[in-house]
Design an enzyme around this catalytic site. Structure first.
Site, mmCIF file in Angstrom:
data_model
loop_
_atom_site.group_PDB
_atom_site.id
_atom_site.type_symbol
_atom_site.label_atom_id
_atom_site.label_comp_id
_atom_site.label_asym_id
_atom_site.label_seq_id
_atom_site.Cartn_x
_atom_site.Cartn_y
_atom_site.Cartn_z
ATOM 1 N N LYS A 190 0.835 -1.208 0.000
ATOM 2 C CA LYS A 190 0.000 0.000 0.000
ATOM 3 C C LYS A 190 0.870 1.259 0.000
ATOM 4 O O LYS A 190 1.521 1.577 0.986
ATOM 5 C CB LYS A 190 -0.914 0.055 1.235
ATOM 6 C CG LYS A 190 -1.999 1.123 1.054
ATOM 7 C CD LYS A 190 -2.759 1.441 2.325
ATOM 8 C CE LYS A 190 -2.107 2.498 3.160
ATOM 9 N NZ LYS A 190 -1.913 3.812 2.487
ATOM 10 N N GLY A 243 6.576 5.135 8.532
ATOM 11 C CA GLY A 243 5.640 6.229 8.716
ATOM 12 C C GLY A 243 5.769 6.791 10.120
ATOM 13 O O GLY A 243 6.842 6.715 10.730
ATOM 14 N N SER A 244 4.657 7.298 10.642
ATOM 15 C CA SER A 244 4.709 7.990 11.932
ATOM 16 C C SER A 244 4.789 6.989 13.086
ATOM 17 O O SER A 244 4.310 5.858 12.983
ATOM 18 C CB SER A 244 3.480 8.875 12.091
ATOM 19 O OG SER A 244 2.308 8.096 12.072
ATOM 20 N N THR A 245 5.351 7.434 14.189
ATOM 21 C CA THR A 245 5.497 6.564 15.361
ATOM 22 C C THR A 245 4.134 6.154 15.903
ATOM 23 O O THR A 245 3.939 5.006 16.306
ATOM 24 C CB THR A 245 6.372 7.271 16.413
ATOM 25 O OG1 THR A 245 7.702 7.342 15.879
ATOM 26 C CG2 THR A 245 6.412 6.514 17.725
ATOM 27 N N GLY A 248 2.801 3.453 13.801
ATOM 28 C CA GLY A 248 3.633 2.272 14.089
ATOM 29 C C GLY A 248 3.126 1.529 15.322
ATOM 30 O O GLY A 248 3.014 0.299 15.325
ATOM 31 N N GLU A 265 9.890 1.398 10.600
ATOM 32 C CA GLU A 265 10.838 2.500 10.413
ATOM 33 C C GLU A 265 10.042 3.767 10.644
ATOM 34 O O GLU A 265 9.200 4.134 9.833
ATOM 35 C CB GLU A 265 11.430 2.425 9.001
ATOM 36 C CG GLU A 265 12.769 3.120 8.892
ATOM 37 C CD GLU A 265 12.622 4.514 8.341
ATOM 38 O OE1 GLU A 265 12.504 5.447 9.180
ATOM 39 O OE2 GLU A 265 12.615 4.679 7.117
ATOM 40 N N CYS A 299 12.863 11.181 7.337
ATOM 41 C CA CYS A 299 12.806 10.652 8.703
ATOM 42 C C CYS A 299 14.109 10.918 9.446
ATOM 43 O O CYS A 299 14.108 11.041 10.667
ATOM 44 C CB CYS A 299 12.483 9.168 8.674
ATOM 45 S SG CYS A 299 13.513 8.258 7.532
ATOM 46 N N GLU A 399 8.884 15.677 16.238
ATOM 47 C CA GLU A 399 9.223 15.634 14.820
ATOM 48 C C GLU A 399 8.318 16.603 14.061
ATOM 49 O O GLU A 399 7.099 16.509 14.144
ATOM 50 C CB GLU A 399 9.028 14.217 14.273
ATOM 51 C CG GLU A 399 9.361 14.106 12.805
ATOM 52 C CD GLU A 399 9.272 12.674 12.276
ATOM 53 O OE1 GLU A 399 8.191 12.064 12.370
ATOM 54 O OE2 GLU A 399 10.295 12.182 11.759
HETATM 55 P P1 NAI Z 1 1.196 8.193 8.635
HETATM 56 O O1 NAI Z 1 2.067 7.395 9.520
HETATM 57 O O2 NAI Z 1 -0.216 8.418 9.042
HETATM 58 O O3 NAI Z 1 1.154 7.540 7.172
HETATM 59 C C1 NAI Z 1 2.147 6.698 6.634
HETATM 60 C C2 NAI Z 1 1.474 5.499 5.975
HETATM 61 O O4 NAI Z 1 0.716 4.790 6.941
HETATM 62 C C3 NAI Z 1 0.498 5.865 4.865
HETATM 63 O O5 NAI Z 1 0.555 4.882 3.857
HETATM 64 C C4 NAI Z 1 -0.842 5.801 5.570
HETATM 65 O O6 NAI Z 1 -1.914 5.534 4.699
HETATM 66 C C5 NAI Z 1 -0.618 4.646 6.513
HETATM 67 N N1 NAI Z 1 -1.494 4.632 7.685
HETATM 68 C C6 NAI Z 1 -2.041 5.700 8.337
HETATM 69 N N2 NAI Z 1 -2.798 5.284 9.355
HETATM 70 C C7 NAI Z 1 -2.747 3.929 9.363
HETATM 71 C C8 NAI Z 1 -3.321 2.920 10.189
HETATM 72 N N3 NAI Z 1 -4.134 3.219 11.215
HETATM 73 N N4 NAI Z 1 -3.024 1.628 9.931
HETATM 74 C C9 NAI Z 1 -2.210 1.294 8.919
HETATM 75 N N5 NAI Z 1 -1.655 2.208 8.093
HETATM 76 C C10 NAI Z 1 -1.913 3.513 8.316
HETATM 77 O O7 NAI Z 1 1.920 9.573 8.397
HETATM 78 P P2 NAI Z 1 1.260 10.944 7.866
HETATM 79 O O8 NAI Z 1 -0.061 11.153 8.518
HETATM 80 O O9 NAI Z 1 1.339 10.967 6.418
HETATM 81 O O10 NAI Z 1 2.306 12.005 8.438
HETATM 82 C C11 NAI Z 1 2.215 12.412 9.799
HETATM 83 C C12 NAI Z 1 3.575 12.517 10.424
HETATM 84 O O11 NAI Z 1 4.192 11.243 10.428
HETATM 85 C C13 NAI Z 1 4.558 13.398 9.692
HETATM 86 O O12 NAI Z 1 4.406 14.739 10.029
HETATM 87 C C14 NAI Z 1 5.861 12.844 10.169
HETATM 88 O O13 NAI Z 1 6.165 13.362 11.428
HETATM 89 C C15 NAI Z 1 5.593 11.364 10.316
HETATM 90 N N6 NAI Z 1 6.054 10.600 9.144
HETATM 91 C C16 NAI Z 1 7.255 9.957 9.220
HETATM 92 C C17 NAI Z 1 7.752 9.292 8.119
HETATM 93 C C18 NAI Z 1 9.058 8.598 8.144
HETATM 94 O O14 NAI Z 1 9.674 8.417 7.118
HETATM 95 N N7 NAI Z 1 9.510 8.131 9.281
HETATM 96 C C19 NAI Z 1 7.045 9.288 6.841
HETATM 97 C C20 NAI Z 1 5.768 9.947 6.874
HETATM 98 C C21 NAI Z 1 5.322 10.579 7.989
#
Ligand code: NAI
Ligand code: MG
Length: 496
Positions: A190, A243-245, A248, A265, A299, A399
């Site tokens: 996804k 993605g976000s902590t 995670g 990660e 990240c 972050e």
């Molecule tokens: P997010 O963690 O919500 O999204 C990342 C991925 O997870 C996307 O594919 C999203 O559809 C999916 N996702 C979201 N909620 C989910 C759930 N309940 N179950 C399974 N998958 C889910 O991150 P978002 O909202 O785009 O960004 C928010 C913050 O997260 C950013 O401001 C940043 O601080 C952090 N982030 C960190 C990243 C990294 O590389 N470590 C990458 C993206 C965001």
């Protein structure tokens, strides 16, 4: 503008709503729903994309399971698997211009970076793991039980769910897909809802390369629906997430149902440290890259800049000057030095943090708001340097994931190490120094999965990457990642 200069991209975007790749077929979502994906430089809609939810995840899991158990995949030799991965690398290179433009249109990042880094590194990742397909070895074990011949087999885990973010859509896809396939797993993948397009184009290339149906399924959709369905699915054996902590943690909870394996990660608030014996000009340039590369949406971003007192003013004014001169603009414009952040939501999040910083009393040295004028429709945030920030300030602890750095002076290295490690995160750290002893001492002391000395944001398919503490667990890249996508079986043969 540039969109029309690349006919294949324009035609691809205009060729109707994008579908889901399930079982080797392009299909509509079971619900019939689609969602819009945008160009963050202009706010315009780029394409409509089928929106997967739990019913589609079910279908994708069935297809992936069938593929995992099929002779076409199970009996495929490691050599052939490696060749398919190598073919992917060739196809990515063959379509490099198109992929780079699509990445830039959907993500906002500079086209010259998509061309020079995102696309070639994506291809390189497939090639590196193509080589590994034939080198995943078990061991013979010298047990002390008499007359036993004991050995291990490294087997694929099974059906793997992979969920990635929007900041490096192509590279994140490669980091996830290539090692999992090299190890013989099948995949439900996804992409982020903000950036589904290059993943869908990769799906076409997987079919063109000749991967059997169902080995790679691509299901764009939203996190709380499609993502959550992957995390809790009883038919998925492992989830790999970036993605976000907070998400995670939600994935770890959701994984408990069938105790699926999880690798994560996650976020970071990485310290980037300048010692007084560094080449200061170089350190300033490197620290600009550490925080402003990819609009700070990295990240590993060096968002906590610690500078020794004696060079603090020099560094802060150097970075402030460079940041003030940075040219914001659409990624497709060759004159742009920084693009937009990904979305309205991120724009609000990042500018919200900037306002919090101001309210908590920090000084804005440059930047400090959204860009206006011609850029007012895109999600542009000025590169921002904060000073007078106590360690306890929100902007020094959380972050931000945008082009915002907090510069903080320090006195000596012991004090510094304690402050640098005082974070829930532990993804990366940077050290700028010409003193060998200090470099190695700090590298040993800092709690982070990757340490960069006199460089920042260096990555390679061969070098393991992952977090300490709440930056996640498991490692990507190198041979380390292959342990995350295989399971060990021990075989005992009684020879008596
Ligand atoms: P997010 O963690 O919500 O999204 C990342 C991925 O997870 C996307 O594919 C999203 O559809 C999916 N996702 C979201 N909620 C989910 C759930 N309940 N179950 C399974 N998958 C889910 O991150 P978002 O909202 O785009 O960004 C928010 C913050 O997260 C950013 O401001 C940043 O601080 C952090 N982030 C960190 C990243 C990294 O590389 N470590 C990458 C993206 C965001
Ligand atoms: Mg989210």
């Amino acid at each position: 503008m540039t969109m029309t200069e690349n006919r294949p991209v324009t035609e691809w975007l205009m060729s109707g709503p994008k579908k889901l790749l399930i079982g080797g077929e392009w299909v509509e979502a079971a619900s019939g729903k689609t969602f819009q994906t945008y160009n963050p430089s202009t706010g315009e809609v780029l394409a409509h994309v089928a929106e997967a939810d739990s019913a589609d995840i079910d279908r994708a899991v069935i297809a992936a399971r069938k593929a995992f158990e099929s002779d076409a995949w199970r009996k495929m030799t490691p050599s052939k698997r490696g060749q398919l991965l190598w073919k992917m690398a060739d196809l990515i290179e063959k379509n490099a211009d198109e992929l780079a433009l699509l990445e830039t249109l959907n993500n906002g990042k500079l086209l010259k970076i998509s061309r020079a880094a995102d696309v070639p590194l994506c291809a390189d990742h497939f090639r590196y793991f193509a080589g590994w397909a034939t080198k995943i070895e078990g061991e013979t074990v010298p047990v002390s039980v008499p007359n036993m011949f004991t050995y291990t087999l490294r087997e694929p885990i099974g059906v793997v769910g992979q969920i990635i973010p929007w900041n490096f859509p192509l590279q994140m896809a490669a980091w996830k897909l290539a090692p999992a396939l090299a190890a013989g797993n099948t995949i439900v993948f996804k992409p982020a809802e903000q950036t589904p397009l290059t993943a869908l184009r990769l799906g076409e290339l997987f079919l063109e390369a000749g991967f059997p149906p169902g080995v790679v399924n691509i299901v764009p959709g939203y996190g709380p629906t499609a993502g959550a369905a992957i995390a809790s699915h009883p038919g998925i054996d492992k989830v790999a997430f970036t993605g976000s902590t907070n998400v995670g943690k939600a994935i770890v909870k959701a994984s408990a149902g069938n105790l699926k394996k999880v690798t994560l990660e996650l976020g970071g608030k990485s310290p980037n440290i300048i010692l007084p014996d560094a080449d200061i000009k170089n350190a300033i340039r490197g620290s600009m890259n550490a925080i402003f590369f990819n609009q700070g949406q990295v990240c590993t971003a060096g968002s906590r800049l610690y500078v020794q007192k004696s060079v603090y003013d020099e560094v802060v004014s150097g970075m402030t000057d460079l940041a003030t001169k940075m040219r914001l603009g659409p990624g497709v414009d060759p004159g742009s030095e920084m693009g937009p952040v990904i979305s309205q939501e991120q724009l609000e999040r990042v500018t919200g943090y900037i306002e919090t910083g101001k309210r908590e009393g920090a000084t804005v040295r440059t930047g400090g708001s959204r860009a206006g004028g011609e850029l007012a429709n895109g999600y542009f945030v000025q590169p921002t340097v904060f000073t007078d920030v106590p360690d306890s300030a929100t902007i020094a602890r959380e972050e931000i994931f945008g082009p915002v750095v907090v510069a903080m002076p320090f006195e000596d290295m012991d004090e510094l190490s304690a402050r640098a490690n005082d974070s829930i995160y532990g993804l990366a750290a940077g050290i700028w120094t010409n003193n060998l002893k200090n470099a190695h001492k700090l590298a040993a002391t800092l709690q982070a999965g990757v340490i960069w000395v006199n460089t920042y944001n260096a990555f390679d398919a061969a070098a393991p990457f992952g977090g300490y503490k709440q930056s996640g667990y498991g490692r990507e890249m190198g041979h380390a990642v292959l342990h995350e996508y295989t399971t060990t079986k021990t075989v005992w043969v009684n020879l008596r």
